[in-house]
Design an enzyme around this catalytic site. Structure first.
Site, mmCIF file in Angstrom:
data_model
loop_
_atom_site.group_PDB
_atom_site.id
_atom_site.type_symbol
_atom_site.label_atom_id
_atom_site.label_comp_id
_atom_site.label_asym_id
_atom_site.label_seq_id
_atom_site.Cartn_x
_atom_site.Cartn_y
_atom_site.Cartn_z
ATOM 1 N N CYS A 86 0.817 -1.208 0.000
ATOM 2 C CA CYS A 86 0.000 0.000 0.000
ATOM 3 C C CYS A 86 0.859 1.270 0.000
ATOM 4 C CB CYS A 86 -0.923 0.014 1.216
ATOM 5 S SG CYS A 86 -0.076 -0.302 2.765
ATOM 6 N N GLY A 112 -0.902 0.256 -4.903
ATOM 7 C CA GLY A 112 -2.092 -0.491 -4.516
ATOM 8 C C GLY A 112 -3.258 -0.115 -5.398
ATOM 9 N N ASN A 186 1.430 1.426 6.033
ATOM 10 C CA ASN A 186 2.153 0.725 4.977
ATOM 11 C C ASN A 186 3.179 -0.170 5.644
ATOM 12 O OD1 ASN A 186 3.463 -0.095 2.644
ATOM 13 N ND2 ASN A 186 4.666 1.766 2.458
ATOM 14 N N GLY A 187 3.063 -1.485 5.425
ATOM 15 C CA GLY A 187 4.009 -2.408 6.030
ATOM 16 C C GLY A 187 3.321 -3.672 6.504
ATOM 17 N N TYR A 327 11.948 -2.224 -7.996
ATOM 18 C CA TYR A 327 10.656 -2.452 -8.642
ATOM 19 C C TYR A 327 9.523 -1.546 -8.170
ATOM 20 C CZ TYR A 327 6.413 -4.998 -10.061
ATOM 21 O OH TYR A 327 5.196 -5.341 -10.578
#
Length: 580
Positions: A86, A112, A186-187, A327
């Site tokens: 996310c 996301g 996020n994580g 990426y």
């Protein structure tokens, strides 16, 4: 007596899985079910200066032999890349906060694509709209009109197979005895299950299967004062990766875990509004000037008195995710203080230097392989061409014709240019190989277009281990590099030659920053060791209504049992806040 959080972020799904809305103190907002139309998020331009001062506060404080099936379905192809879970945004001090948040989430859409949400504060009430789909699917003009206020947080979410769980779409909003709080995360927490079991045994009730909800419960039961110290107290219990933004009636708080796994940056708009985002590309879109990263272990509190900085915990050596540069992040972002574009270009140059091959043309697997391919082509002195054209209008699923077409999913997304490939010795640059299924189909597609030779060059080291820190990777026995040698992979995908970016060369490029990155997916050595059972991102299916912990049990994996010599827990009490 510890009081558990009452989780009140309610959601109402529209017929097509559109946005839902909720208020932390009032009954749910009425949200129209109409499909969003193209619109400008700024019908009225308001420019009210918001000059925020800044004050600093400091606190001392095993290999499998399972076969890889060459399935031609589109769903399979779409899952042959790691996925970032996310992206988050936080804005304080702008009268158009929700619209700016909407635009910033657009910039982070690559992080996301299956859920999005925004929470704002108006008249001391937190208001939330969340929904399943792209940012443009969830929000339209009328929905943003329901989110007034000069503070906002936002979130874009990724999930894998099956229905997206509407109840798990963030930001979450919860009410507790001292007010309301919203959070976007996020994580991934590696001790989520242990914390959840402990909280449930003490009476907490969970509404979601997200590890983020644990954080809200820990904040609610904390006895620390004031609110940001509750966050510090809660984060002392967390292990793993978290870059989070919190919203209360009068504060915006940004937090990054002590290892700094996931990125989080701070910027400022010309009117003084403070902005936090997962990547600098979000700052660029809303014309916020990049100021700095949120440091690992840091808490930044923004309120009417300005911006305050605290040290969350004494933290070990930084271990930021190297895959952000390989990426995940957009090439125009600056992540962990480095240009993503320059990193990827350098990876391509290293491949051309250390793994050269006689070739006529260099092409990329779009879009993530393009910059590395440019670096390879320039270093090798060979022209770069667009040998594969990507379709940007293909969704996650597609109805396959009854007469099965080989490599259907890849052909939907990638079209070869025969005039570039025919009769040529082709170098194909991609960012990574995960299961190997997509790579084999790409090689076959290029050869069927008339290429004389196909040489694969991968701008990352081989991926041999799963990630526990917010990246959706398959289990280790599904990772082709964990089961095969480079030569075996070359034979499997049908390439004439194959080379990966050597990890030693990657570390040399990073120089003095090399120890500050996490290479667990390449080495299997984890900076924060998983314990018990650890949630693998997106590996289970839940309809968001009837799922249970028993139902998702196969979405958990046993933690590794490695020596924990370097694992130390700092239980020292945090001293009184001091100003600098």
């Amino acid at each position: 007596m510890a009081a558990a959080a009452s989780f009140v972020a309610t959601t109402t799904a529209a017929a097509a899985g559109a946005a839902a809305s909720a208020s932390s103190k009032l009954s749910p907002l009425s949200v129209a079910d109409e499909k969003p139309n193209s619109f400008s998020p700024f019908p009225k331009t308001l420019r009210k200066p918001c000059n925020l001062g800044i004050q600093k506060r400091c606190l001392t404080t095993a290999a499998s032999k399972n076969p890889i099936s060459d399935v031609g379905s589109f769903e399979d192809d779409g899952g042959d890349k790691p996925r970032e879970e996310c992206g988050v945004v936080g804005i304080y001090g702008d009268p158009e906060a929700s619209r700016l948040c909407y635009l910033a989430l657009h910039a982070l859409q690559h992080r996301g694509q299956e859920g999005a949400g925004i929470v704002t504060v108006h008249d001391n009430v937190l208001k939330s709209i969340t929904g399943v789909g792209l940012v443009s699917d969830v929000f339209n003009q009328s929905k943003l009109d329901q989110l007034p206020g000069d503070m906002a947080i936002g979130h874009v979410r990724y999930s894998t197979a099956g229905s997206s769980m509407l109840k798990n779409v963030q930001p979450f909003v919860a009410g507790y005895r001292f007010g309301s709080v919203g959070v976007a995360h996020n994580g991934n927490l590696v001790n989520y299950q242990a914390l959840r079991v402990e909280l449930e045994e003490n009476g907490s009730i969970f509404n979601t299967t997200s590890d983020t909800e644990v954080v809200l419960h820990l904040i609610a039961i904390s006895k620390e004062r004031p609110f940001f110290m509750r966050i510090v107290d809660a984060c002392k219990r967390l292990e793993g990766a978290y870059s989070m933004v919190f919203l209360t009636e009068d504060k915006l708080v940004a937090v990054r875990d002590p290892y700094g796994f996931r990125p989080l940056v701070m910027g400022r708009r010309s009117n003084g509004a403070v902005v936090f985002a997962s990547e600098t590309c979000a700052l660029d879109l809303i014309e916020a000037t990049y100021e700095r990263e949120v440091a690992p272990g840091e808490v930044l509190v923004v309120d009417k008195d300005g911006v305050s900085s605290l040290c969350l915990l004494s933290h070990p050596e930084q271990k930021s995710c190297i895959f952000e540069h390989i990426y995940f992040a957009l090439p125009n972002s600056v992540v962990f203080g480095r240009s993503v574009y320059e990193s990827r270009r350098a990876f391509g140059e290293i491949l051309a230097t250390e793994n050269p091959v006689d070739c006529d043309v260099v092409i990329a697997v779009p879009d993530s392989g393009v910059v590395a391919a440019l670096g390879y082509a320039e270093k090798a002195g060979v022209p770069f061409q667009q040998g594969l054209i990507r379709s940007h209008y293909v969704g996650r699923t597609f109805i396959e014709p009854s007469q099965k077409i080989r490599d259907f999913g890849v052909k939907l997304k990638l079209s070869p240019v025969k005039s570039v490939l025919e009769g040529k010795r082709v170098v194909v640059v991609d960012d990574s190989i995960v299961r190997g299924t997509t790579s084999s189909k790409i090689v076959r597609l290029i050869k069927e277009s008339g290429a004389k030779e196909v040489h694969m060059r991968i701008a990352s080291p081989p991926i041999i281990a799963s990630c526990y820190y917010g990246v959706d990777t398959p289990s280790a026995d599904e990772l082709i590099s964990n089961r095969m040698s480079v030569e075996e992979i070359r034979d499997f995908i049908g390439a004439d030659s194959l080379a990966f970016l050597p990890i030693d060369s990657l570390k040399r490029f990073l120089g003095n920053d090399s120890p500050n990155y996490c290479y667990a997916c390449f080495s299997g050595k984890y900076p924060v060791l998983p314990s018990g059972k650890v949630k693998r991102v997106g590996d289970f299916v839940d309809d968001g209504l009837s799922g249970s912990l028993e139902f998702i049990d196969e979405g958990w994996v046993s933690g590794t049992k490695r020596d924990q010599e370097d694992k130390e827990v700092d239980d020292k009490e945090i001293p009184t806040l001091s100003r600098v």
